[in-house]
Design an enzyme around this catalytic site. Sequence first.
Site, PDB file in Angstrom:
ATOM      1  N   ASN A 154     -10.157  -0.635   0.051  1.00 42.31           N
ATOM      2  CA  ASN A 154      -8.703  -0.450   0.083  1.00 42.31           C
ATOM      3  C   ASN A 154      -8.122  -0.878  -1.279  1.00 42.31           C
ATOM      4  OD1 ASN A 154      -5.952  -0.637   0.495  1.00 42.31           O
ATOM      5  ND2 ASN A 154      -6.098  -1.723   2.447  1.00 42.31           N
ATOM      6  N   HIS A 158      -3.681   6.990   3.321  1.00 40.21           N
ATOM      7  CA  HIS A 158      -4.041   5.751   2.628  1.00 40.21           C
ATOM      8  C   HIS A 158      -5.437   5.326   3.078  1.00 40.21           C
ATOM      9  CE1 HIS A 158      -4.166   1.760   1.173  1.00 40.21           C
ATOM     10  NE2 HIS A 158      -3.906   1.171   2.329  1.00 40.21           N
ATOM     11  N   CYS A 214       0.814  -1.228   0.000  1.00 44.21           N
ATOM     12  CA  CYS A 214       0.000   0.000   0.000  1.00 44.21           C
ATOM     13  C   CYS A 214       0.842   1.270   0.000  1.00 44.21           C
ATOM     14  CB  CYS A 214      -0.929   0.008   1.208  1.00 44.21           C
ATOM     15  SG  CYS A 214      -1.954  -1.446   1.307  1.00 44.21           S
TER      16      CYS A 214
HETATM   17  O1  UT7 Z   1      -3.751  -1.348   3.732  1.00 43.48           O
HETATM   18  C1  UT7 Z   1      -2.997  -1.522   4.891  1.00 43.48           C
HETATM   19  C2  UT7 Z   1      -3.291  -2.775   5.521  1.00 43.48           C
HETATM   20  N1  UT7 Z   1      -4.629  -3.032   5.941  1.00 43.48           N
HETATM   21  C3  UT7 Z   1      -5.220  -2.395   6.957  1.00 43.48           C
HETATM   22  O2  UT7 Z   1      -4.838  -1.340   7.361  1.00 43.48           O
HETATM   23  C4  UT7 Z   1      -6.379  -3.071   7.634  1.00 43.48           C
HETATM   24  C5  UT7 Z   1      -6.152  -3.079   9.109  1.00 43.48           C
HETATM   25  N2  UT7 Z   1      -7.165  -3.759   9.892  1.00 43.48           N
HETATM   26  C6  UT7 Z   1      -8.479  -3.431   9.904  1.00 43.48           C
HETATM   27  O3  UT7 Z   1      -8.916  -2.544   9.191  1.00 43.48           O
HETATM   28  C7  UT7 Z   1      -9.391  -4.142  10.893  1.00 43.48           C
HETATM   29  O4  UT7 Z   1      -8.621  -4.875  11.792  1.00 43.48           O
HETATM   30  C8  UT7 Z   1     -10.432  -5.073  10.221  1.00 43.48           C
HETATM   31  C9  UT7 Z   1     -11.474  -4.250   9.485  1.00 43.48           C
HETATM   32  C10 UT7 Z   1      -9.737  -6.011   9.252  1.00 43.48           C
HETATM   33  C11 UT7 Z   1     -11.161  -5.906  11.261  1.00 43.48           C
HETATM   34  O5  UT7 Z   1     -11.780  -5.066  12.213  1.00 43.48           O
HETATM   35  P1  UT7 Z   1     -11.599  -5.363  13.787  1.00 43.48           P
HETATM   36  O6  UT7 Z   1     -12.407  -4.376  14.484  1.00 43.48           O
HETATM   37  O7  UT7 Z   1     -10.117  -5.394  14.039  1.00 43.48           O
HETATM   38  O8  UT7 Z   1     -12.290  -6.771  13.916  1.00 43.48           O
HETATM   39  P2  UT7 Z   1     -11.644  -8.143  14.438  1.00 43.48           P
HETATM   40  O9  UT7 Z   1     -10.712  -8.711  13.422  1.00 43.48           O
HETATM   41  O10 UT7 Z   1     -11.162  -7.931  15.828  1.00 43.48           O
HETATM   42  O11 UT7 Z   1     -12.929  -9.081  14.462  1.00 43.48           O
HETATM   43  C12 UT7 Z   1     -14.050  -8.810  15.351  1.00 43.48           C
HETATM   44  C13 UT7 Z   1     -15.131  -9.832  15.104  1.00 43.48           C
HETATM   45  C14 UT7 Z   1     -14.609 -11.272  15.087  1.00 43.48           C
HETATM   46  O12 UT7 Z   1     -15.598 -12.068  15.700  1.00 43.48           O
HETATM   47  P3  UT7 Z   1     -15.449 -12.512  17.243  1.00 43.48           P
HETATM   48  O13 UT7 Z   1     -14.155 -13.280  17.314  1.00 43.48           O
HETATM   49  O14 UT7 Z   1     -15.400 -11.235  18.028  1.00 43.48           O
HETATM   50  O15 UT7 Z   1     -16.658 -13.338  17.473  1.00 43.48           O
HETATM   51  C15 UT7 Z   1     -14.540 -11.636  13.632  1.00 43.48           C
HETATM   52  O16 UT7 Z   1     -14.695 -13.013  13.393  1.00 43.48           O
HETATM   53  O17 UT7 Z   1     -15.717  -9.626  13.812  1.00 43.48           O
HETATM   54  C16 UT7 Z   1     -15.708 -10.867  13.083  1.00 43.48           C
HETATM   55  N3  UT7 Z   1     -15.600 -10.551  11.665  1.00 43.48           N
HETATM   56  C17 UT7 Z   1     -16.657 -10.289  10.886  1.00 43.48           C
HETATM   57  N4  UT7 Z   1     -17.975 -10.279  11.128  1.00 43.48           N
HETATM   58  C18 UT7 Z   1     -18.791  -9.967  10.105  1.00 43.48           C
HETATM   59  C19 UT7 Z   1     -14.454 -10.416  10.934  1.00 43.48           C
HETATM   60  N5  UT7 Z   1     -14.771 -10.076   9.677  1.00 43.48           N
HETATM   61  C20 UT7 Z   1     -16.123 -10.006   9.608  1.00 43.48           C
HETATM   62  C21 UT7 Z   1     -17.028  -9.684   8.590  1.00 43.48           C
HETATM   63  N6  UT7 Z   1     -18.355  -9.669   8.882  1.00 43.48           N
HETATM   64  N7  UT7 Z   1     -16.648  -9.381   7.338  1.00 43.48           N
END
Ligand code: UT7
Length: 328
Positions: free
Chosen positions: A285, A255, A116
């Site tokens: 993204n 970004h 990125c």
């Molecule tokens: O381009 C540079 C690199 N990329 C980034 O900068 C992305 C960086 N990371 C992020 O943007 C975030 O970490 C995400 C958007 C990927 C995830 O958000 P989060 O608030 O960190 O969520 P999490 O991974 O902690 O997941 C929370 C919950 C989990 O369920 P449990 O374990 O709490 O029951 C996941 O399984 O959300 C669940 N989950 C979803 N639920 C519905 C993960 N993806 C999804 C989804 N829909 N698509």
Amino acid sequence: MKKTPKAMILGTGRATPERVLTNADLEKIVDTTDEWIRERTGIERRFIAADHETNSQFAARAAQRALQSANISAEQIDIIVQGTVTGDVGFPANACYVQELIGATNAAAFDISAACSGFIYGLALADGFIASGKARYVLVIGCELLSRITDWKDRATCVLFGDGAGACVIGPSEGERGLIDTFIKSDGRLTELLCMKGRGTSIPLEVALAERKVFLAMQGREVFKYAVTAMGDASAHILEKNGMTSDDIDLFIPHQANLRIITATAKRLNVSMDKVYVNVQDYGNTSAASIPIAIDEAIEKKRLQSGNRCLMVAFGGGFTWGSALVQL
Ligand code: UT7
């Protein structure tokens, strides 16, 4: 003594596929909801390339638009540098395909693999080439077809990414306007957190296919934390080095990975959101393409005008990160 030429953005362009994939469409593919995606990422839709479309086609289209807006011919380009991790083929460089498509017969063309941060890395290189007198016009492109390396069975990643291209023609500035500074950095201790292991040479292809290692893999929560810290630090560093504060900036272009990362970074820098450019809702993204797409849109919408100061900052796999300060 020979005066060092200052580099400036002479023209910009962008290109995206026609097909739009909404959050509602994603609800039919994986176990997710529009509400979750909006709340956690700010993303509402993203562009996805059709099967017959290629990275180099979008990169070339964005490049042609940038050349047109700069009023520069393709033959005048000395260097084409493309930030991408999703080139048309394993090798040669995607920039070589773009060179052929646009007819930039006098250029040297190569890619940068900085995920990125690829566009900011490209800007830093362009600045150096122009300042050293080794090039007059450099085409910096960021283009990705992330949909081709996305695991459409993994809800944690497939809702995040989109396809698109952005390009800038960089050339010598006559006056004070131009690139003020660039800053790039990486930390190779953190490669595991965001990578695609199975399309290189370390894992046999049949093993990679069997273990589904041929897709982008990310530890989202970890990446999130580093992204906010690194983008905040890279912005503060470049401002301080150039004797500026966020008050001296007219528009901040981070970004576009996640609205929560963008707002947390702006908060860290004490920049109010009305000075921050956000289009992640429409594109998702797009990795190396996100900043040049945003610059082109911001100019079109007159959020960025001649004389305005803009701070861009990126973060991505590697980890890599970087910032650029420019007076348009
Ligand atoms: O381009 C540079 C690199 N990329 C980034 O900068 C992305 C960086 N990371 C992020 O943007 C975030 O970490 C995400 C958007 C990927 C995830 O958000 P989060 O608030 O960190 O969520 P999490 O991974 O902690 O997941 C929370 C919950 C989990 O369920 P449990 O374990 O709490 O029951 C996941 O399984 O959300 C669940 N989950 C979803 N639920 C519905 C993960 N993806 C999804 C989804 N829909 N698509």
